[in-house]
Scaffold this active site. Structure first.
Site, PDB file in Angstrom:
ATOM      1  N   ASP A   1       0.857  -1.166   0.000  1.00  0.00           N
ATOM      2  CA  ASP A   1       0.000   0.000   0.000  1.00  0.00           C
ATOM      3  C   ASP A   1       0.907   1.234   0.000  1.00  0.00           C
ATOM      4  O   ASP A   1       2.105   1.135   0.295  1.00  0.00           O
ATOM      5  CB  ASP A   1      -0.895  -0.040   1.247  1.00  0.00           C
ATOM      6  CG  ASP A   1      -1.712   1.215   1.421  1.00  0.00           C
ATOM      7  OD1 ASP A   1      -2.296   1.685   0.433  1.00  0.00           O
ATOM      8  OD2 ASP A   1      -1.740   1.734   2.556  1.00  0.00           O
TER       9      ASP A   1
ATOM     10  N   ASP B   1      -0.296   5.094   0.882  1.00  0.00           N
ATOM     11  CA  ASP B   1      -0.586   6.083   1.914  1.00  0.00           C
ATOM     12  C   ASP B   1      -0.512   5.471   3.307  1.00  0.00           C
ATOM     13  O   ASP B   1      -1.159   4.454   3.585  1.00  0.00           O
ATOM     14  CB  ASP B   1      -1.972   6.695   1.686  1.00  0.00           C
ATOM     15  CG  ASP B   1      -2.053   7.440   0.367  1.00  0.00           C
ATOM     16  OD1 ASP B   1      -1.785   8.650   0.368  1.00  0.00           O
ATOM     17  OD2 ASP B   1      -2.350   6.803  -0.663  1.00  0.00           O
TER      18      ASP B   1
END
Length: 407
Positions: free
Chosen positions: A184, A186
């Site tokens: 991922d 963020d």
């Protein structure tokens, strides 16, 4: 019957003392004329103190062997113990697992709890190796005799109670092969949320931050929440994307993680519910092989408040992981997924190893393991790579690493 199966009548020789060059050679030389076979051999060095254990078949003349050993260790200024052994370490062939323990600090009480739980499960700690002593303390325990899935469940409870991280992985060949790591972006690869940074430029920072947090906890449908947040960006000058990219802070250890594993042939991908205008540049900057994210629609130099193309949501992240693995020729079992939010859950479940990194509670509970230290390269310890190996490889490549703190 193999020699090891017939080695019930064995001797365990344990030599201890200050380490110096040639200890192992001298001890083995003293055994050479006794007609024994080496069944097992282990050596541990800690703070300049050496413990050498040699399991050998019973000699024809035990007294003669003992005299030769005594003479050897006396010259070395060490001590030796000789006792009846019990054959080979057969327990290592049953339910073997690697248990990685990480703390900052790692208190004796926490290690006592972990060791006690392993024993309660019928497990035996065969070997312990330090993986790092700064900026976290990381230890790897080779455990046999305890079923890995059950051990993982029980140790997760102790880890939470002790404020440490514990990862349990089955001991198999996958750990030694080339793998695909899908991250991922963020709050995992980078600090903060890009959409919140864009919203600050548009004057809706607080509103978007509230929606983001609820979506990451799994309280809101991700696609609906994303479209609602993007609408608040309508009319924002596209130059704000450049400003946000310039303000991005990559999480500590991220570059070390990618740099180190790329040397070993690993492949990397990022999958984000954020925006390709950011993630594509991040991938190029960090040397990441694949990237997938949503795309902000831009018309006449301004954001329209809409997305172009399909949304990369919770299911889309898992789909991306499978497609990247197939494209790169990596088996699904050899994939590692890293994430922090509810929209990462399907990706973490699809991977061979799912790691919750500084994640929300719903993600920590569902993942195979969780890391709560602020250093992304701590993942290297889960793969059996030590801090010393990382620094040696960096030094050979011309990277300067800071001096370690005094113990």
């Amino acid at each position: 019957m193999s020699p090891h199966d017939a080695a019930d009548d064995t001797l365990l020789i344990t030599v201890t003392g200050a380490d110096r060059p040639g200890v192992t050679s001298r001890v083995l030389d003293s055994l050479a004329g006794s007609g024994v076979s080496v069944v097992d051999l282990e050596q541990i060095l800690m703070r300049g103190r050496l413990v050498l254990g040699v399991l050998v078949t019973a000699p024809r003349d035990r007294k003669r062997l003992r005299r030769r050993l005594d003479a050897a260790v006396e010259d070395l200024g060490m001590t030796v113990e000789v006792e009846k052994g019990s054959g080979d370490n057969r327990s290592r062939h049953r339910d073997r697992a690697h248990v990685t323990v990480i703390g900052a600090p790692l208190k004796a009480s926490a290690m006592a709890a972990i060791a006690g739980r392993i024993a309660d499960c019928g497990g035996n700690i065969d070997r312990i190796e330090r993986m790092a002593r700064y900026p976290v303390t990381a230890l790897e325990l080779d455990v046999s005799g305890a079923q890995p899935d059950r051990l993982r469940q029980l140790l997760a409870v102790d880890a939470a109670a002790q404020g440490i991280d514990v990862a349990v992985q089955p001991a198999n060949l996958l750990r030694h092969g080339v793998r695909l790591i899908v991250m991922d972006v963020d709050s995992t690869l980078i600090q903060g949320e890009v959409i919140e940074m864009l919203a600050e430029h548009a004057g809706f920072g607080a509103e978007v931050a509230d929606i983001t947090e609820r979506a990451m906890r799994g309280e809101l449908d991700f696609e609906q929440s994303l479209r609602a947040r993007v609408k608040l960006l309508a009319g924002l000058d596209a130059s704000a994307i450049d400003d946000v990219y310039g303000a991005i802070v990559v999480n500590p250890g991220a570059r070390t993680l990618v740099r180190t594993l790329r040397r070993l042939g690993y492949r990397f991908a990022i999958v984000s519910g954020g925006f390709s205008q950011i993630t594509d540049r991040l991938a190029a900057d960090l040397g990441i092989h694949r990237a997938r994210a949503n795309t902000l629609e831009i018309v006449d130099g301004r954001l329209t408040g809409e997305l172009a193309g399909p949304v990369v949501d919770r299911a889309g992240k898992a789909t991306a992981l499978r497609e990247f693995a197939a494209d790169l020729g990596v088996p699904i079992d050899a994939t590692i997924a890293i994430g922090d939010g509810a929209n990462d859950l399907d990706m973490l479940a699809a991977a061979g190893l799912g790691i919750a990194y500084n994640a929300r509670p719903v993600v920590r509970e569902a993942a195979d393991t969780a890391l709560n230290v602020p250093y992304l390269d701590a993942i290297l310890y889960l793969l059996g790579i030590t801090r010393e190996e990382i620094e040696a490889a960096d030094a050979a490549a011309g990277f300067v690493t800071p001096a370690p703190p005094l113990p």
